[in-house]
Enzyme design. Structure first.
Site, PDB file in Angstrom:
ATOM      1  N   CYS A 161     -16.434   1.546   1.075  1.00 57.70           N
ATOM      2  CA  CYS A 161     -15.205   0.950   1.437  1.00 57.70           C
ATOM      3  C   CYS A 161     -14.929   0.775   2.762  1.00 57.70           C
ATOM      4  O   CYS A 161     -14.074  -0.054   3.316  1.00 57.70           O
ATOM      5  CB  CYS A 161     -14.268   1.356   0.510  1.00 57.70           C
ATOM      6  SG  CYS A 161     -13.797   2.912   0.768  1.00 57.70           S
ATOM      7  N   HIS A 197      -7.666   1.110  -6.135  1.00 59.57           N
ATOM      8  CA  HIS A 197      -7.688  -0.138  -4.837  1.00 59.57           C
ATOM      9  C   HIS A 197      -8.248  -1.333  -5.514  1.00 59.57           C
ATOM     10  O   HIS A 197      -9.606  -1.685  -5.132  1.00 59.57           O
ATOM     11  CB  HIS A 197      -8.575   0.814  -3.879  1.00 59.57           C
ATOM     12  CG  HIS A 197      -8.472   0.139  -2.316  1.00 59.57           C
ATOM     13  ND1 HIS A 197      -7.613  -0.980  -2.339  1.00 59.57           N
ATOM     14  CD2 HIS A 197      -9.126   0.495  -1.516  1.00 59.57           C
ATOM     15  CE1 HIS A 197      -7.777  -1.441  -0.784  1.00 59.57           C
ATOM     16  NE2 HIS A 197      -8.602  -0.454  -0.626  1.00 59.57           N
ATOM     17  N   ARG A 249     -13.903  -9.159   1.762  1.00 58.85           N
ATOM     18  CA  ARG A 249     -12.371  -8.588   1.499  1.00 58.85           C
ATOM     19  C   ARG A 249     -11.658  -9.859   1.945  1.00 58.85           C
ATOM     20  O   ARG A 249     -10.776 -10.128   1.322  1.00 58.85           O
ATOM     21  CB  ARG A 249     -12.130  -7.650   2.417  1.00 58.85           C
ATOM     22  CG  ARG A 249     -12.607  -6.052   2.002  1.00 58.85           C
ATOM     23  CD  ARG A 249     -12.131  -5.562   0.716  1.00 58.85           C
ATOM     24  NE  ARG A 249     -10.766  -5.533   0.476  1.00 58.85           N
ATOM     25  CZ  ARG A 249      -9.917  -4.397   0.906  1.00 58.85           C
ATOM     26  NH1 ARG A 249     -10.661  -3.367   1.682  1.00 58.85           N
ATOM     27  NH2 ARG A 249      -8.781  -4.190   0.878  1.00 58.85           N
ATOM     28  N   GLN A 284     -10.317  -3.797  -3.144  1.00 57.75           N
ATOM     29  CA  GLN A 284     -11.363  -3.414  -2.505  1.00 57.75           C
ATOM     30  C   GLN A 284     -12.715  -3.783  -3.411  1.00 57.75           C
ATOM     31  O   GLN A 284     -13.619  -4.253  -3.047  1.00 57.75           O
ATOM     32  CB  GLN A 284     -11.336  -1.855  -2.472  1.00 57.75           C
ATOM     33  CG  GLN A 284     -12.713  -1.249  -1.715  1.00 57.75           C
ATOM     34  CD  GLN A 284     -12.976  -1.762  -0.429  1.00 57.75           C
ATOM     35  OE1 GLN A 284     -12.491  -1.567   0.378  1.00 57.75           O
ATOM     36  NE2 GLN A 284     -14.437  -2.013  -0.041  1.00 57.75           N
ATOM     37  N   ASP A 327     -17.493   7.331  -0.675  1.00 59.86           N
ATOM     38  CA  ASP A 327     -16.091   7.134   0.061  1.00 59.86           C
ATOM     39  C   ASP A 327     -15.815   8.413   0.852  1.00 59.86           C
ATOM     40  O   ASP A 327     -16.484   9.494   0.287  1.00 59.86           O
ATOM     41  CB  ASP A 327     -14.983   6.617  -0.911  1.00 59.86           C
ATOM     42  CG  ASP A 327     -13.536   6.356  -0.278  1.00 59.86           C
ATOM     43  OD1 ASP A 327     -13.670   6.226   1.058  1.00 59.86           O
ATOM     44  OD2 ASP A 327     -12.693   6.366  -1.165  1.00 59.86           O
ATOM     45  N   ARG A 381       0.705  -1.317   0.095  1.00 58.10           N
ATOM     46  CA  ARG A 381      -0.035   0.063  -0.041  1.00 58.10           C
ATOM     47  C   ARG A 381       0.878   1.320   0.059  1.00 58.10           C
ATOM     48  O   ARG A 381       1.603   1.362   1.128  1.00 58.10           O
ATOM     49  CB  ARG A 381      -0.928   0.033   1.235  1.00 58.10           C
ATOM     50  CG  ARG A 381      -1.510   1.175   1.483  1.00 58.10           C
ATOM     51  CD  ARG A 381      -2.577   1.085   2.466  1.00 58.10           C
ATOM     52  NE  ARG A 381      -3.988   0.570   1.872  1.00 58.10           N
ATOM     53  CZ  ARG A 381      -5.113   0.381   2.614  1.00 58.10           C
ATOM     54  NH1 ARG A 381      -5.198   1.188   3.807  1.00 58.10           N
ATOM     55  NH2 ARG A 381      -6.020  -0.509   2.085  1.00 58.10           N
TER      56      ARG A 381
HETATM   57  N1  NVA Z   1     -10.094   6.671  -0.731  1.00 53.50           N
HETATM   58  C1  NVA Z   1      -9.884   6.173   0.415  1.00 53.50           C
HETATM   59  C2  NVA Z   1      -9.860   4.695   0.541  1.00 53.50           C
HETATM   60  C3  NVA Z   1      -9.632   4.089   1.926  1.00 53.50           C
HETATM   61  C4  NVA Z   1      -9.831   2.633   1.922  1.00 53.50           C
HETATM   62  C5  NVA Z   1      -8.329   6.472   0.746  1.00 53.50           C
HETATM   63  O1  NVA Z   1      -7.333   6.236  -0.325  1.00 53.50           O
HETATM   64  O2  NVA Z   1      -7.781   6.936   1.814  1.00 53.50           O
HETATM   65  N1   CP Z   2     -11.273  -0.171   2.705  1.00 48.99           N
HETATM   66  C1   CP Z   2     -10.149  -0.438   3.266  1.00 48.99           C
HETATM   67  O1   CP Z   2      -9.090  -0.724   2.269  1.00 48.99           O
HETATM   68  O2   CP Z   2      -9.837  -0.303   4.410  1.00 48.99           O
HETATM   69  P1   CP Z   2      -8.446  -0.310   5.081  1.00 48.99           P
HETATM   70  O3   CP Z   2      -7.900   1.093   4.867  1.00 48.99           O
HETATM   71  O4   CP Z   2      -8.905  -0.324   6.721  1.00 48.99           O
HETATM   72  O5   CP Z   2      -7.654  -1.287   4.788  1.00 48.99           O
END
Ligand code: NVA
Ligand code: CP
Length: 322
Positions: free
Chosen positions: A277, A142, A305, A145, A237, A115
């Site tokens: 998400c 993502h 997930r 997800q 989101d 990530r």
């Molecule tokens: N768009 C959000 C998704 C978190 C799972 C982020 O990137 O923080």
């Molecule tokens: N939705 C998701 O990816 O959650 P986290 O950021 O907690 O991994």
């Protein structure tokens, strides 16, 4: 007694060795991932030793609950193990070149989950590592997800073809993945954002071109009511993604009329579900009433997930034996 299987039957394999972005997955890949996820969900005990002796490295530059827990639980529940590598400080590539990280990790583990902020960082890891690399969220996509999300919708509605999903809010990484994978699966995706927060034109174009082959419709509109009309699922989101916290205050004002409320849900199909998400900011992108309502599928999405990520691990880490 159910026999313990160490291998999944070999129906076919993915067309890719890594999961970097949604655009890389074919319809056949998506079908296979969903089929394996369904089997894993129905009979987790059958896979208890499927990844025996396999190790996974998990690099995270940003926080995570769901993605990290699902990968770690997924590995250990199939007999493997996972090591968490905190890269919040310094970030990947800051202490040493990404290619050197890749070349060390491939000597110890069988797969890498990453990530990162920059999408290019995950791509670079994959370029230099001889082991599979899985995108656990970047600023651009993502994929894990939305695989869980479409698996959830498939369970709910039986089939995905012909469904319409409305995404209301920021045209971010999750929105990009929904557009591309939705188009590939024949799900029409209608996105409504404030001016200046649209999904990237390049991603909308890619989704539109894929949708021509699958009969889906890809649409970007200003008015949230227009986006949700006729939709079976309404998705939102956070308004400020990880790394954009500095702009959260300004974004609250810009996005105020893009909140998913019961009134907006009423503009969708009567049977429409609400999706997010997570993590969610109740009272911002969605009201508590909607997120806690019977229409809300957020915890089914979170559960799935695990099953989908287990399927990815089986398909990518099992060394050709899937
Ligand atoms: N768009 C959000 C998704 C978190 C799972 C982020 O990137 O923080
Ligand atoms: N939705 C998701 O990816 O959650 P986290 O950021 O907690 O991994």
């Amino acid at each position: 007694m159910t026999p313990v299987m160490t291998k999944v039957e070999k129906p076919s394999k993915l067309s890719v060795n890594d999961l970097i972005e949604d655009r890389d997955l074919s319809r056949g890949d998506l079908k296979l991932i969903f089929e394996v996820a369904q089997r894993v969900k129905a009979s987790p005990g059958s896979f208890a030793r499927a990844l025996e002796g396999r190790q996974l490295a998990m690099i995270f530059e940003k926080p995570s609950l769901r993605t990290r827990a699902a990968f770690e639980v997924g590995m250990t529940s199939m007999g493997g193990s996972a090591v968490y590598l905190d890269h919040t400080k310094p970030r990947l590539g800051e202490r040493e070149p990404i290619k050197d990280v890749a070349r060390c990790l491939e000597r110890w583990v069988h797969g890498i989950v990453a990530r990162t902020f920059a999408h290019s960082a995950v791509k670079e890891l994959a370029e230099h590592a001889s082991i599979p690399v899985i995108n656990a969220l970047t600023d651009l996509f993502h994929p894990c997800q939305v695989l869980g999300d479409f698996f959830t919708l498939r369970e709910k509605f039986g089939s995905l073809e012909g469904l319409k999903l409305a995404y209301v809010g920021d045209g971010n990484n999750v929105c990009h993945s929904l557009l591309v994978t939705g188009a590939r699966l024949g799900v029409s995706v209608s996105v409504s954002t404030p001016p200046g927060f649209e999904p990237k034109a390049e991603i909308v174009d890619a989704a539109t071109s894929i949708s021509r082959e699958t009969g889906a419709t890809i649409q970007t509109v200003r008015d949230p009511v227009k986006a949700v009309a006729g939709s079976s699922a309404v998705y939102t989101d956070v308004w400020a993604s990880m790394g954009q916290e500095y702009a959260a205050h300004l974004r609250k004002q810009v996005f105020a009329t893009y909140q998913v409320t019961e009134t907006l849900m009423a503009a969708a199909e009567p049977y429409a579900v609400f999706m997010h998400c997570l993590p969610a900011h109740r009272g911002q992108e969605v009201t508590s009433a909607v997120i806690d309502s019977p229409r809300s599928m957020i915890f089914d999405q979170a559960e799935n997930r695990l099953h989908v990520q287990k399927a990815l691990l089986l398909l990518l880490l099992q060394n050709g034996s899937v």
